[in-house]
Design a protein around this motif. Sequence first.
Motif, PDB file in Angstrom:
ATOM      1  N   ASP A   1      27.013  36.919  41.458  1.00  0.00           N
ATOM      2  CA  ASP A   1      28.277  35.914  41.697  1.00  0.00           C
ATOM      3  C   ASP A   1      29.482  36.815  41.830  1.00  0.00           C
ATOM      4  O   ASP A   1      29.832  37.297  40.707  1.00  0.00           O
ATOM      5  CB  ASP A   1      28.076  34.756  40.846  1.00  0.00           C
ATOM      6  CG  ASP A   1      29.077  33.846  41.391  1.00  0.00           C
ATOM      7  OD1 ASP A   1      28.743  32.789  41.996  1.00  0.00           O
ATOM      8  OD2 ASP A   1      30.125  33.774  40.891  1.00  0.00           O
TER       9      ASP A   1
ATOM     10  N   THR B   1      32.344  35.760  41.389  1.00  0.00           N
ATOM     11  CA  THR B   1      33.323  35.032  40.357  1.00  0.00           C
ATOM     12  C   THR B   1      32.883  35.608  39.045  1.00  0.00           C
ATOM     13  O   THR B   1      33.573  35.976  38.157  1.00  0.00           O
ATOM     14  CB  THR B   1      33.539  33.681  40.632  1.00  0.00           C
ATOM     15  OG1 THR B   1      34.096  33.242  41.820  1.00  0.00           O
ATOM     16  CG2 THR B   1      34.589  33.280  39.528  1.00  0.00           C
ATOM     17  N   TRP B   2      31.540  34.943  38.727  1.00  0.00           N
ATOM     18  CA  TRP B   2      30.929  35.226  37.242  1.00  0.00           C
ATOM     19  C   TRP B   2      30.350  36.357  36.774  1.00  0.00           C
ATOM     20  O   TRP B   2      30.485  36.825  35.626  1.00  0.00           O
ATOM     21  CB  TRP B   2      30.081  33.986  36.928  1.00  0.00           C
ATOM     22  CG  TRP B   2      30.910  32.573  37.257  1.00  0.00           C
ATOM     23  CD1 TRP B   2      30.569  31.638  38.267  1.00  0.00           C
ATOM     24  CD2 TRP B   2      31.949  32.167  36.576  1.00  0.00           C
ATOM     25  NE1 TRP B   2      31.552  30.701  38.412  1.00  0.00           N
ATOM     26  CE2 TRP B   2      32.316  30.906  37.000  1.00  0.00           C
ATOM     27  CE3 TRP B   2      32.585  32.566  35.150  1.00  0.00           C
ATOM     28  CZ2 TRP B   2      33.420  30.092  36.669  1.00  0.00           C
ATOM     29  CZ3 TRP B   2      33.835  31.731  34.998  1.00  0.00           C
ATOM     30  CH2 TRP B   2      34.050  30.364  35.551  1.00  0.00           C
ATOM     31  N   THR B   3      29.675  37.182  37.840  1.00  0.00           N
ATOM     32  CA  THR B   3      29.044  38.297  37.358  1.00  0.00           C
ATOM     33  C   THR B   3      29.943  39.234  37.115  1.00  0.00           C
ATOM     34  O   THR B   3      29.740  39.993  35.852  1.00  0.00           O
ATOM     35  CB  THR B   3      28.309  38.907  38.677  1.00  0.00           C
ATOM     36  OG1 THR B   3      27.065  37.948  38.934  1.00  0.00           O
ATOM     37  CG2 THR B   3      27.467  40.119  38.283  1.00  0.00           C
TER      38      THR B   3
ATOM     39  N   ARG C   1      32.864  38.907  35.261  1.00  0.00           N
ATOM     40  CA  ARG C   1      33.308  38.621  33.955  1.00  0.00           C
ATOM     41  C   ARG C   1      32.119  38.879  32.898  1.00  0.00           C
ATOM     42  O   ARG C   1      32.373  39.420  31.771  1.00  0.00           O
ATOM     43  CB  ARG C   1      33.672  37.010  33.921  1.00  0.00           C
ATOM     44  CG  ARG C   1      34.856  36.981  34.835  1.00  0.00           C
ATOM     45  CD  ARG C   1      35.266  35.310  34.510  1.00  0.00           C
ATOM     46  NE  ARG C   1      36.324  34.940  35.836  1.00  0.00           N
ATOM     47  CZ  ARG C   1      36.856  33.697  35.939  1.00  0.00           C
ATOM     48  NH1 ARG C   1      36.591  32.757  35.085  1.00  0.00           N
ATOM     49  NH2 ARG C   1      37.620  33.644  37.012  1.00  0.00           N
TER      50      ARG C   1
ATOM     51  N   ASP D   1      24.186  34.108  35.510  1.00  0.00           N
ATOM     52  CA  ASP D   1      25.574  34.408  36.125  1.00  0.00           C
ATOM     53  C   ASP D   1      25.977  34.129  37.563  1.00  0.00           C
ATOM     54  O   ASP D   1      26.725  34.547  38.128  1.00  0.00           O
ATOM     55  CB  ASP D   1      25.360  36.099  36.058  1.00  0.00           C
ATOM     56  CG  ASP D   1      24.642  36.768  37.036  1.00  0.00           C
ATOM     57  OD1 ASP D   1      23.616  36.112  37.275  1.00  0.00           O
ATOM     58  OD2 ASP D   1      25.002  37.774  37.553  1.00  0.00           O
ATOM     59  N   SER D   2      25.117  33.278  37.926  1.00  0.00           N
ATOM     60  CA  SER D   2      25.241  32.399  39.334  1.00  0.00           C
ATOM     61  C   SER D   2      25.034  30.828  39.184  1.00  0.00           C
ATOM     62  O   SER D   2      24.277  30.518  38.328  1.00  0.00           O
ATOM     63  CB  SER D   2      24.559  33.357  40.252  1.00  0.00           C
ATOM     64  OG  SER D   2      24.966  32.828  41.587  1.00  0.00           O
TER      65      SER D   2
ATOM     66  N   ASP E   1      29.588  26.926  37.961  1.00  0.00           N
ATOM     67  CA  ASP E   1      30.479  27.318  36.973  1.00  0.00           C
ATOM     68  C   ASP E   1      29.859  27.776  35.463  1.00  0.00           C
ATOM     69  O   ASP E   1      29.117  27.208  34.891  1.00  0.00           O
ATOM     70  CB  ASP E   1      31.354  26.118  36.462  1.00  0.00           C
ATOM     71  CG  ASP E   1      32.704  26.683  35.474  1.00  0.00           C
ATOM     72  OD1 ASP E   1      32.832  27.457  35.093  1.00  0.00           O
ATOM     73  OD2 ASP E   1      33.377  25.411  35.449  1.00  0.00           O
ATOM     74  N   ARG E   2      30.120  29.298  35.194  1.00  0.00           N
ATOM     75  CA  ARG E   2      29.471  29.873  34.272  1.00  0.00           C
ATOM     76  C   ARG E   2      30.462  30.309  33.274  1.00  0.00           C
ATOM     77  O   ARG E   2      30.303  31.158  32.639  1.00  0.00           O
ATOM     78  CB  ARG E   2      28.705  31.150  34.743  1.00  0.00           C
ATOM     79  CG  ARG E   2      27.517  30.764  35.592  1.00  0.00           C
ATOM     80  CD  ARG E   2      26.747  29.773  35.033  1.00  0.00           C
ATOM     81  NE  ARG E   2      25.613  29.648  35.968  1.00  0.00           N
ATOM     82  CZ  ARG E   2      24.944  28.384  35.843  1.00  0.00           C
ATOM     83  NH1 ARG E   2      25.449  27.319  35.312  1.00  0.00           N
ATOM     84  NH2 ARG E   2      24.004  27.975  36.810  1.00  0.00           N
ATOM     85  N   SER E   3      31.781  29.566  33.068  1.00  0.00           N
ATOM     86  CA  SER E   3      32.633  29.778  32.236  1.00  0.00           C
ATOM     87  C   SER E   3      32.168  29.712  30.571  1.00  0.00           C
ATOM     88  O   SER E   3      32.395  30.561  29.761  1.00  0.00           O
ATOM     89  CB  SER E   3      33.847  28.961  32.154  1.00  0.00           C
ATOM     90  OG  SER E   3      33.538  27.491  32.335  1.00  0.00           O
TER      91      SER E   3
ATOM     92  N   THR F   1      29.153  30.095  29.652  1.00  0.00           N
ATOM     93  CA  THR F   1      28.263  31.290  29.465  1.00  0.00           C
ATOM     94  C   THR F   1      29.137  32.651  29.200  1.00  0.00           C
ATOM     95  O   THR F   1      28.698  33.043  28.147  1.00  0.00           O
ATOM     96  CB  THR F   1      27.382  31.674  30.750  1.00  0.00           C
ATOM     97  OG1 THR F   1      26.631  30.496  31.185  1.00  0.00           O
ATOM     98  CG2 THR F   1      26.409  32.825  30.525  1.00  0.00           C
ATOM     99  N   VAL F   2      30.118  32.662  29.885  1.00  0.00           N
ATOM    100  CA  VAL F   2      30.934  33.820  29.394  1.00  0.00           C
ATOM    101  C   VAL F   2      31.410  33.939  28.182  1.00  0.00           C
ATOM    102  O   VAL F   2      31.439  34.711  27.440  1.00  0.00           O
ATOM    103  CB  VAL F   2      31.964  34.206  30.478  1.00  0.00           C
ATOM    104  CG1 VAL F   2      33.195  35.186  30.177  1.00  0.00           C
ATOM    105  CG2 VAL F   2      31.361  34.440  31.847  1.00  0.00           C
TER     106      VAL F   2
END
Length: 733
Positions: free
Chosen positions: A103, A105-107, A109, A252-253, A256-258, A260-261
């Motif tokens: 993703d 955005t999230w990958t 991060r 990671d996709s 919203d994976r905030s 998870t990070v």
Amino acid sequence: MPPRTRRPGPANVARDGSPRRRLPMRLLLPVLVLVALMAMLMLRGFVHSEILADHRVRPPAATDKVPQKILEGGPVIDTRGGRTETLRMPDRHVVLTFDDGPDPTWTPRVLDVLRKHDAHAVFFVTGTMTSRHPDLVRRMVEEGHEVGLHTFNHPDLSYQSKKRIDWELSQNQLALSGAAGIRTSLFRPPYSSFAGAMDNKSWPVTEYIGSHGYLTVVNNTDSEDWRRPGVEEIIRKATPKGGKGAIVLMHDSGGDRSQTVAALDRMLPDLKKRGYAFANLTEALGAPSAHTEVTGLELWKGTAWIVLVQASEHLTDGLVVGLAIVGTLVIARFVLMLLLSGAHARRVRRRDFSWGPPVTEPVSVLVPAYNEAKCIENTVRSLAASDHPVEVLVVDDGSSDGTARIVEAMGLPNVRVIRQLNAGKPAALNRGVANARYDLIVMMDGDTVFEPSTVRELVQPFADPRVGAVAGNAKVGNKDSLIGAWQHIEYVMGFNLDRRMYDVLRCMPTIPGAVGAFRRAALERVGGMSDDTLAEDTDITMALHRDGWRVVYAENARAWTEAPETVQQLWSQRYRWSYGTMQAIWKHRRALVEKGPSGRFGRVGLPFVSLFMVVAPLLAPLIDVFLLYGLVFGPTQKTVMAWLGVLAIQAVCAAYAFRLDRERMTHLISLPLQQLLYRQLMYVVLLQSWITALTGGRLRWQKLRRTGVVDTPGGGAAPGRVPADTADRRPVA
């Protein structure tokens, strides 16, 4: 020796010996552009899981055919070479796995956190996301992480045939090889869970995939981060119990994976302090790497795939930008037309509005005619019925159908016929001007009829000495057919919104050939009608603007013209108009840098004409392209609502134009069909005009076949009389 003649070669001759016809470039190029555009859009739909996607999730099934050691075994299932084995992670070894990416955005991060804490993981990527974001997969490999397949379109494989499963794997590998130059032997089925959840539907799939050399990796620790339960809960569920090893499922996709990070950033240092290691799957198992370098043809195929996908993504992004620009331009133009046309109507309809003292001086009406035998009698009789004093000059431009004889046989007073060899409409008009007796000159087409008051209404603005030309209100006389009704809508909107707007802005682009009036002095100062372009009316109008004259619109000067009645005739007419307009814009391009009052047209008019008559219509098909794309691939409801919204705006503008022109609203019933069919024809015509211009092609004047169906309106009015003291001021040439 006789001269050699070139005979058609085998490549240019059909089997029957006749010359093979080639598709003209002006048609071939639009077709190729359309095919390429549709191919790119199909590719985009493909890599966005909008084509061939199947996201059904199977209900639970029986487990009696699944070996017990699989149900009770570890999360790594090895069915390669007929084996039936499972593997577990060693104690205090955690393999973090991330599904559904990469993703944008999230990958990144997730990768940043892993690098920060010196940890490795396994990313099970889909082919669609890999194709769209190959740089992220490349980064995963470069930073030492392992990559596994998660199918191309993320379907539930329990519903798929072996052929579809093979395709999902091979296409996923193709994307991976193009993105990172590797193949992988790791696979995770979509919607998989623990090994104990294997059933009679999923087990045959696992066996089949193993026969292709893949290790199937499920999990034994689910963080359930997809639920977004909070950072603390994700950490609790992802932490192995009792120091055992684990394969942890994270994402990671897919949203919203905030959380998870954030959970990962806290969990990694915590578990490391407690003696846990975060390694790749093969590192934890002490096995050879799952990655194999790709070379040769396979690498080239993967690279070509990524290049094509990236091209489709960039093209689509460009189309979206173009669509936004077109949408903004269309809406802005509609709003501007509504506001300014309303202001124009209120101004000219005020009781105290006047151009000055009434204009009563006689007028010369020029009728250039080439093979107008079917129409010319109606045209001349309508002029003879004018309530303003006129002389009529019919300039026969080398007609071969007896047009001139028909006019002479009518024997009407103040009607003269001037014959010349065929030289074109501009030459015919100039010949008429040279023979006209009066200083106010009206020009019309040989297929057009005037109302008795048309000439009087048309010349009243000349009371203002600054006015050099006046545009009348051309209307479609043969509007009973479907094509005629569509053109009727176009004419009413064009003349009652566009021309009013341009009048207020003082940058009228065209005096229509069907109904226009000129001051002789203005024509002489700009050199008369020119044959430099195929749109002599647009050309002369722009020249008048640049010479400092005002060009205005007279709404009550109505003329009824015969519009094309077949698609072929309509194509020919609009092709000439479009190409001629482009020629006129190019000819007068220096107006952009001219200063003073005459430079207003260059600063305002020329950009407006170029933008709204050439550029915007060329981009407008994007609306229909995305309508079709949205109907096929979705979101269908939003697409239909957006198109209906645009149609509603156009309907409001059309209804307002019909109200201003006092036309019946019943013709607007065909407006939706006009937007679907007629507008597309106009797009192709404009595209063909662009191609003709860009390729240096030449376009000849194309005479339309007339039927004479437009009759004299308001018949019975007395012919206009010409004062005797001015009747012979200018001799006939």
